[in-house]
Design an enzyme around this catalytic site. Structure first.
Site, mmCIF file in Angstrom:
data_model
loop_
_atom_site.group_PDB
_atom_site.id
_atom_site.type_symbol
_atom_site.label_atom_id
_atom_site.label_comp_id
_atom_site.label_asym_id
_atom_site.label_seq_id
_atom_site.Cartn_x
_atom_site.Cartn_y
_atom_site.Cartn_z
ATOM 1 N N TYR A 22 0.789 -1.230 0.000
ATOM 2 C CA TYR A 22 0.000 0.000 0.000
ATOM 3 C C TYR A 22 0.826 1.287 0.000
ATOM 4 C CZ TYR A 22 -3.669 -3.310 1.063
ATOM 5 O OH TYR A 22 -4.532 -4.364 1.008
ATOM 6 N N ASN A 74 -13.460 3.198 -2.103
ATOM 7 C CA ASN A 74 -12.501 2.110 -1.947
ATOM 8 C C ASN A 74 -13.115 1.201 -0.889
ATOM 9 O OD1 ASN A 74 -10.450 0.355 -1.299
ATOM 10 N ND2 ASN A 74 -8.839 1.894 -1.459
ATOM 11 N N HIS A 80 -14.890 -7.899 -1.636
ATOM 12 C CA HIS A 80 -15.046 -9.328 -1.904
ATOM 13 C C HIS A 80 -16.198 -9.969 -1.127
ATOM 14 C CE1 HIS A 80 -11.080 -8.213 -3.204
ATOM 15 N NE2 HIS A 80 -10.769 -7.932 -1.961
ATOM 16 N N ASP A 87 -25.761 -3.385 -2.573
ATOM 17 C CA ASP A 87 -27.178 -3.045 -2.641
ATOM 18 C C ASP A 87 -27.428 -1.580 -2.295
ATOM 19 O OD1 ASP A 87 -27.782 -5.621 -3.437
ATOM 20 O OD2 ASP A 87 -28.558 -6.252 -1.475
ATOM 21 N N HIS A 100 -8.971 1.180 -5.947
ATOM 22 C CA HIS A 100 -8.118 0.309 -5.129
ATOM 23 C C HIS A 100 -6.683 0.785 -5.253
ATOM 24 C CE1 HIS A 100 -11.336 -2.483 -4.300
ATOM 25 N NE2 HIS A 100 -11.658 -2.397 -5.575
ATOM 26 N N SER A 102 -3.943 -1.004 -4.410
ATOM 27 C CA SER A 102 -3.163 -2.103 -4.988
ATOM 28 C C SER A 102 -3.904 -2.676 -6.197
ATOM 29 C CB SER A 102 -2.935 -3.201 -3.945
ATOM 30 O OG SER A 102 -4.165 -3.852 -3.647
ATOM 31 N N ARG A 111 -9.154 -12.568 -3.451
ATOM 32 C CA ARG A 111 -9.429 -11.178 -3.828
ATOM 33 C C ARG A 111 -9.931 -11.059 -5.274
ATOM 34 N NH1 ARG A 111 -7.426 -7.947 0.348
ATOM 35 N NH2 ARG A 111 -5.689 -8.898 1.468
#
Length: 148
Positions: A22, A74, A80, A87, A100, A102, A111
Site C-alpha cells: 500500500y 474504496n 469481496h 445493494d 483500489h 493495490s 481477492r
C-alpha cells in the site's frame, strides 16, 4: 458538483500497514491531495472512512440528501464480501467509481471476487494514491454536463 469519497476498513492504517503493498502514504495525506484536486476543479468533496459496514451503508444512504452527484469508493476488504454495500450503491442510484490502491487482480485468489466492478461507472486499481486523483478527474469529466 458534490462528490463523496468513501474509504472502507483498515484504510485508516495506511502508511503503517503492509507498506510493500500500500505504500507509505497515509489516509489523511490522500484525503488532503484529493481535496486539493477537487477544489481546483470546483468540486465540493466530502470524505468518510469507517471500519464498520453499517456506517458505510448509512453514509451511502445519506448521499442523496446531501445532494451528492458522484461517489468514489474504496471498499477495501468489503470488495469481496459485501452484498449489503453493493445493494446500498444500487439503491441510491448515484454513479460511482471503485478505487483500489493495490492491483487486486494480481493479488491472492480470494481477492479475485469483486462485487462492485460490474455496477461501477469504472474501476481504478493498482495506481496507488494517484488513483484517487484520477477518480476525481473522471467523475468531474463524466458528470460535468449532468450538473450544469
Amino acid at each position: 458538483m458534490k462528490i463523496l469519497l468513501i474509504n472502507g476498513p483498515n484504510l485508516d492504517l495506511l502508511g503503517t500497514r503492509e507498506k510493500a503493498v500500500y505504500g507509505p502514504t497515509t489516509l489523511p495525506e490522500i484525503e488532503a491531495r484529493a481535496q486539493e484536486k477537487a477544489k481546483a476543479l470546483g468540486i465540493e468533496l466530502f470524505t468518510f472512512q469507517s471500519n464498520h459496514e453499517g456506517e458505510l451503508i448509512e453514509k451511502i444512504h445519506a448521499a442523496r440528501s446531501l445532494g451528492i452527484h458522484g461517489i468514489l469508493i474504496n471498499p477495501a476488504g468489503y470488495t469481496h464480501t459485501s452484498v449489503a454495500i453493493r445493494d446500498a450503491l444500487l439503491g441510491v442510484g448515484i454513479p460511482f467509481i471503485e478505487i483500489h490502491i493495490s492491483n487486486v487482480a494480481a493479488r491472492e485468489p480470494f481477492r479475485q471476487k469483486n462485487l462492485f466492478s460490474d455496477i461501477a461507472v469504472g474501476t481504478i486499481s493498482g495506481l496507488g494514491p494517484y488513483g484517487y486523483i484520477l477518480g476525481i478527474e473522471a467523475l468531474h469529466a463524466l458528470l460535468g454536463t449532468e450538473t450544469r
